[in-house]
Design a protein around this motif. Structure first.
Motif, PDB file in Angstrom:
ATOM      1  N   THR A 124       0.821  -1.206   0.000  1.00 21.54           N
ATOM      2  CA  THR A 124       0.000   0.000   0.000  1.00 21.54           C
ATOM      3  C   THR A 124       0.856   1.258   0.000  1.00 21.54           C
ATOM      4  O   THR A 124       0.511   2.256  -0.645  1.00 21.54           O
ATOM      5  N   LEU A 125       1.970   1.215   0.724  1.00 21.66           N
ATOM      6  CA  LEU A 125       2.867   2.370   0.740  1.00 21.66           C
ATOM      7  C   LEU A 125       3.577   2.534  -0.600  1.00 21.66           C
ATOM      8  O   LEU A 125       3.757   3.651  -1.088  1.00 21.66           O
ATOM      9  N   LEU A 126       3.971   1.427  -1.221  1.00 24.24           N
ATOM     10  CA  LEU A 126       4.645   1.511  -2.513  1.00 24.24           C
ATOM     11  C   LEU A 126       3.712   2.042  -3.593  1.00 24.24           C
ATOM     12  O   LEU A 126       4.163   2.707  -4.540  1.00 24.24           O
ATOM     13  N   MET A 127       2.424   1.761  -3.483  1.00 21.73           N
ATOM     14  CA  MET A 127       1.471   2.252  -4.476  1.00 21.73           C
ATOM     15  C   MET A 127       1.408   3.771  -4.487  1.00 21.73           C
ATOM     16  O   MET A 127       1.122   4.379  -5.516  1.00 21.73           O
ATOM     17  N   ARG A 128       1.681   4.401  -3.339  1.00 25.65           N
ATOM     18  CA  ARG A 128       1.659   5.879  -3.269  1.00 25.65           C
ATOM     19  C   ARG A 128       2.819   6.488  -4.032  1.00 25.65           C
ATOM     20  O   ARG A 128       2.771   7.668  -4.392  1.00 25.65           O
ATOM     21  N   MET A 129       3.844   5.725  -4.290  1.00 30.38           N
ATOM     22  CA  MET A 129       5.013   6.239  -4.997  1.00 30.38           C
ATOM     23  C   MET A 129       4.811   6.285  -6.508  1.00 30.38           C
ATOM     24  O   MET A 129       5.664   6.802  -7.223  1.00 30.38           O
ATOM     25  N   VAL A 130       3.728   5.726  -7.009  1.00 29.50           N
ATOM     26  CA  VAL A 130       3.471   5.742  -8.454  1.00 29.50           C
ATOM     27  C   VAL A 130       3.010   7.142  -8.846  1.00 29.50           C
ATOM     28  O   VAL A 130       2.011   7.642  -8.309  1.00 29.50           O
ATOM     29  N   LEU A 135      -0.542   6.821 -14.376  1.00 32.25           N
ATOM     30  CA  LEU A 135      -1.889   6.257 -14.370  1.00 32.25           C
ATOM     31  C   LEU A 135      -2.822   6.939 -15.357  1.00 32.25           C
ATOM     32  O   LEU A 135      -3.943   6.455 -15.577  1.00 32.25           O
ATOM     33  N   LEU A 136      -2.390   8.057 -15.940  1.00 27.59           N
ATOM     34  CA  LEU A 136      -3.298   8.862 -16.757  1.00 27.59           C
ATOM     35  C   LEU A 136      -3.858   8.090 -17.939  1.00 27.59           C
ATOM     36  O   LEU A 136      -5.082   8.008 -18.122  1.00 27.59           O
ATOM     37  N   VAL A 137      -2.996   7.499 -18.756  1.00 31.43           N
ATOM     38  CA  VAL A 137      -3.454   6.827 -19.977  1.00 31.43           C
ATOM     39  C   VAL A 137      -4.287   5.587 -19.670  1.00 31.43           C
ATOM     40  O   VAL A 137      -5.401   5.432 -20.209  1.00 31.43           O
ATOM     41  N   PRO A 138      -3.832   4.657 -18.813  1.00 29.68           N
ATOM     42  CA  PRO A 138      -4.681   3.478 -18.542  1.00 29.68           C
ATOM     43  C   PRO A 138      -6.005   3.820 -17.868  1.00 29.68           C
ATOM     44  O   PRO A 138      -7.041   3.244 -18.212  1.00 29.68           O
ATOM     45  N   THR A 161      -9.708   8.759  -4.501  1.00 29.42           N
ATOM     46  CA  THR A 161      -9.735   7.852  -3.354  1.00 29.42           C
ATOM     47  C   THR A 161      -8.634   6.804  -3.451  1.00 29.42           C
ATOM     48  O   THR A 161      -7.913   6.548  -2.479  1.00 29.42           O
ATOM     49  N   ALA A 162      -8.492   6.208  -4.630  1.00 29.70           N
ATOM     50  CA  ALA A 162      -7.444   5.199  -4.818  1.00 29.70           C
ATOM     51  C   ALA A 162      -6.051   5.818  -4.723  1.00 29.70           C
ATOM     52  O   ALA A 162      -5.114   5.171  -4.229  1.00 29.70           O
ATOM     53  N   MET A 163      -5.906   7.060  -5.162  1.00 34.07           N
ATOM     54  CA  MET A 163      -4.600   7.708  -5.154  1.00 34.07           C
ATOM     55  C   MET A 163      -4.156   8.092  -3.739  1.00 34.07           C
ATOM     56  O   MET A 163      -2.980   7.999  -3.396  1.00 34.07           O
ATOM     57  N   ASN A 164      -5.094   8.508  -2.902  1.00 31.08           N
ATOM     58  CA  ASN A 164      -4.757   8.975  -1.552  1.00 31.08           C
ATOM     59  C   ASN A 164      -4.887   7.894  -0.483  1.00 31.08           C
ATOM     60  O   ASN A 164      -4.392   8.068   0.629  1.00 31.08           O
ATOM     61  N   LEU A 165      -5.545   6.791  -0.801  1.00 31.08           N
ATOM     62  CA  LEU A 165      -5.776   5.746   0.187  1.00 31.08           C
ATOM     63  C   LEU A 165      -4.495   5.144   0.762  1.00 31.08           C
ATOM     64  O   LEU A 165      -4.408   4.929   1.982  1.00 31.08           O
ATOM     65  N   PRO A 166      -3.464   4.857  -0.049  1.00 29.78           N
ATOM     66  CA  PRO A 166      -2.238   4.281   0.539  1.00 29.78           C
ATOM     67  C   PRO A 166      -1.615   5.154   1.612  1.00 29.78           C
ATOM     68  O   PRO A 166      -1.184   4.646   2.663  1.00 29.78           O
ATOM     69  N   PHE A 167      -1.551   6.468   1.373  1.00 19.71           N
ATOM     70  CA  PHE A 167      -0.949   7.350   2.372  1.00 19.71           C
ATOM     71  C   PHE A 167      -1.788   7.396   3.641  1.00 19.71           C
ATOM     72  O   PHE A 167      -1.247   7.394   4.759  1.00 19.71           O
ATOM     73  N   VAL A 168      -3.115   7.444   3.485  1.00 19.98           N
ATOM     74  CA  VAL A 168      -3.987   7.485   4.658  1.00 19.98           C
ATOM     75  C   VAL A 168      -3.826   6.219   5.482  1.00 19.98           C
ATOM     76  O   VAL A 168      -3.753   6.267   6.720  1.00 19.98           O
ATOM     77  N   ILE A 169      -3.772   5.070   4.824  1.00 19.51           N
ATOM     78  CA  ILE A 169      -3.580   3.804   5.550  1.00 19.51           C
ATOM     79  C   ILE A 169      -2.245   3.809   6.280  1.00 19.51           C
ATOM     80  O   ILE A 169      -2.150   3.403   7.447  1.00 19.51           O
TER      81      ILE A 169
END
Length: 290
Positions: A124-130, A135-138, A161-169
């Motif tokens: 979840t933390l690594l996902m915040r680094m993307v 993610l724009l094109v897909p 929500t998906a973009m900010n959720l990892p940091f909140v968790i």
């Protein structure tokens, strides 16, 4: 024994003054420009901060929500007023959903033992680094051609929500770990079910963490431009997208743009002050004992 006061180096104060000017200067200039007419803005003889102020730019921006009709506005363009409402709705809803899902997920990662818990937490933390640009094109392709969520509030709220959720968790885990497990066990012994333990025992204790996460999430959703520009339509655009789209090679209304920018800065400031009170209250709770 007298203690001699150490004198600060004058270079320190010079550097501090330079940093203050660099931080406050653009905001002060934007505020001053928002009270100017276009004639004064393009007139080199008019001072940057000494002029006859006017509210015409703010009346132009908010013409569709004012209780009176501004005399200078021949045609009321609701674009900027509608964009302010869109930004407020999208940022508020996405922040609320992110906090609800994030605090529950963080609680599960901290309190429940299951296989791969550490891997899930790190992922979840690594996902915040993307970066959002990756993610724009897909996301645009999936939202447009598969689910039809482009140009809608639902699509951009889900993305934020998906973009900010990892940091909140991640940030809420550090607060939930500090909650004594004995409090939850005592609540269960008194007959509280798991939901009551979570909402009545854990959440009041981690209010500072919720406030910090809310400030971060709200500001990201409020200021984001790249994804909003690609996914939102004419009637659902947020303020950053509207400001950029209002700049053309034929006409640039700097007064209206600066007024919109100042209005754009007000909600995050108010939200930050309101949430920061929870942080201060949580940090000072129990500091003084009777």
């Amino acid at each position: 024994m007298a203690v001699q006061d150490k004198k600060q180096n004058p270079a320190f104060y010079a550097l501090l003054a330079a940093l203050v000017i660099m931080s406050v200067g653009p905001i002060a200039l934007m505020l001053a420009t928002s009270f100017k007419t276009n004639v004064d803005i393009y007139d080199n003889t008019v001072s940057a901060f000494f002029f006859t102020p006017t509210l015409k730019n703010y009346e132009t921006v908010l013409c569709n929500v004012l209780w009176y009709e501004p005399e200078h506005v021949r045609y009321c363009d609701p674009t900027f007023g509608r964009a302010l409402g869109n930004s407020l709705f999208i940022a508020t809803v996405s922040t609320a959903i992110t906090l609800i899902v994030g605090c529950m997920a963080a609680y599960a990662l901290v309190r429940f033992k299951f296989m791969g818990r550490g891997a899930v937490s790190m992922t979840t933390l690594l996902m915040r680094m993307v970066p959002p640009a990756v993610l724009l094109v897909p996301v645009f392709g999936i939202w447009t051609f598969q689910y039809g969520l482009d140009q809608s509030y639902t699509g951009i709220i889900l993305v934020y929500t998906a973009m900010n959720l990892p940091f909140v968790i991640w940030i809420l885990q550090s607060f939930i770990v500090q909650v004594p497990i004995q409090l939850e066990e005592a609540a269960r012994m008194d007959g509280a079910n798991p939901l009551q333990v979570f909402f009545l025992v854990v959440l009041p204790i981690i209010k500072p963490g919720l406030a910090a996460a809310a400030i971060f999430t709200f500001r990201i959703a409020w200021n984001e431009f790249l994804l909003a520009n690609a996914l939102l339509g004419r009637s659902t655009r947020t303020v950053p997208v509207t400001i950029v789209n209002s700049i053309t090679e034929y006409d640039i209304d700097w007064g209206v743009i600066m007024a919109t920018g100042m209005l754009l800065a007000v909600p995050p400031i108010l939200f930050t002050f309101a949430a920061s009170r929870q942080i201060i209250t949580g940090m000072t709770a129990g500091a003084v004992k009777g």
